[in-house]
Design an enzyme around this catalytic site. Structure first.
Site, mmCIF file in Angstrom:
data_model
loop_
_atom_site.group_PDB
_atom_site.id
_atom_site.type_symbol
_atom_site.label_atom_id
_atom_site.label_comp_id
_atom_site.label_asym_id
_atom_site.label_seq_id
_atom_site.Cartn_x
_atom_site.Cartn_y
_atom_site.Cartn_z
ATOM 1 C CG HIS A 119 105.048 -34.034 -75.297
ATOM 2 N ND1 HIS A 119 105.492 -35.082 -76.065
ATOM 3 C CD2 HIS A 119 103.711 -33.948 -75.537
ATOM 4 C CE1 HIS A 119 104.470 -35.607 -76.740
ATOM 5 N NE2 HIS A 119 103.372 -34.934 -76.430
ATOM 6 C CD GLU A 120 101.155 -32.259 -73.233
ATOM 7 O OE1 GLU A 120 100.459 -31.760 -74.144
ATOM 8 O OE2 GLU A 120 101.272 -33.486 -73.086
ATOM 9 N N GLY B 219 99.356 -35.772 -69.886
ATOM 10 C CA GLY B 219 99.413 -34.363 -70.247
ATOM 11 C C GLY B 219 98.557 -34.098 -71.461
ATOM 12 C CG HIS C 271 100.981 -30.827 -78.262
ATOM 13 N ND1 HIS C 271 100.703 -31.406 -79.480
ATOM 14 C CD2 HIS C 271 101.267 -31.847 -77.422
ATOM 15 C CE1 HIS C 271 100.814 -32.716 -79.370
ATOM 16 N NE2 HIS C 271 101.165 -33.012 -78.142
ATOM 17 C CB CYS D 162 101.831 -37.760 -78.508
ATOM 18 S SG CYS D 162 100.892 -36.260 -78.753
ATOM 19 C CG LEU D 163 96.796 -38.427 -74.844
ATOM 20 C CD1 LEU D 163 95.938 -37.549 -73.932
ATOM 21 C CD2 LEU D 163 96.471 -39.897 -74.641
ATOM 22 C CD GLN E 230 97.799 -33.049 -77.127
ATOM 23 O OE1 GLN E 230 98.111 -32.615 -76.029
ATOM 24 N NE2 GLN E 230 97.919 -34.329 -77.465
#
Length: 168
Positions: free
Chosen positions: A134-135, A46, A138, A92-93, A51
């Site tokens: 989660h996204e 994701g 962000h 997480c990225l 991000q």
């Protein structure tokens, strides 16, 4: 298509709240394609536009092993269907190399536009529900580390800052 730079915690740009997408146009579709290419290359499941330092309410997700089930959520909204909480180990990225347990609602209803601007609605549980929540965090300027204790969050922050300094 292009691979975009993924911002890393504690970059303050990750805390900026994303603005709604007014119209889904060629620029939006190009960004979606670039986000998928970036997410697959990372590799991740994701990615939120925040991000990659684009503060628009756009999310891309693909939970499939084959990377052939892309899901695009533009201007996503979530309704909690089952407040029963479940715990998941999240990564997480933007917080590379760290996985921590986070508690989130078990089942949600998602309303969003797809990559063509068409309205979609679906229910999600399990990993998909976790990933969407989660996204969306962000997009609201929140990271999974915000669910952790101050001590744990600071430890992760310090380790990432040290790694970032050694790369520079």
């Amino acid at each position: 298509m292009a691979i975009l730079e993924i911002l890393e915690f504690p970059d303050p740009r990750l805390r900026k709240r994303a603005e709604p997408v007014e119209t889904v146009d060629a620029t939006t579709m190009r960004l979606v394609d670039d986000m998928f290419e970036t997410m697959y290359a990372a590799p991740g499941i994701g990615l939120a536009a925040t991000q990659v330092d684009v503060h628009r309410r756009i999310i891309v997700i693909d939970l499939s092993e084959e990377k052939n089930q892309p899901l695009v959520l533009i201007n996503p909204e979530v309704e909690v269907l089952d407040p029963q909480a479940e715990t998941y180990d999240e990564g997480c990225l933007s917080v590379p190399g760290f996985y921590e347990t986070v508690i989130r609602p078990r089942a949600i209803r998602v309303t969003a536009q797809d990559r063509n601007g068409e309205q979609q609605e679906f229910e999600a549980e399990g990993l998909l529900a976790v990933c969407v929540q989660h996204e969306i965090d962000h997009l609201d300027g929140k990271l999974f580390v915000d669910y952790l204790s101050t001590v744990k969050r600071q430890r992760i922050r310090n380790k990432l800052l040290k790694q970032q300094r050694s790369k520079a």
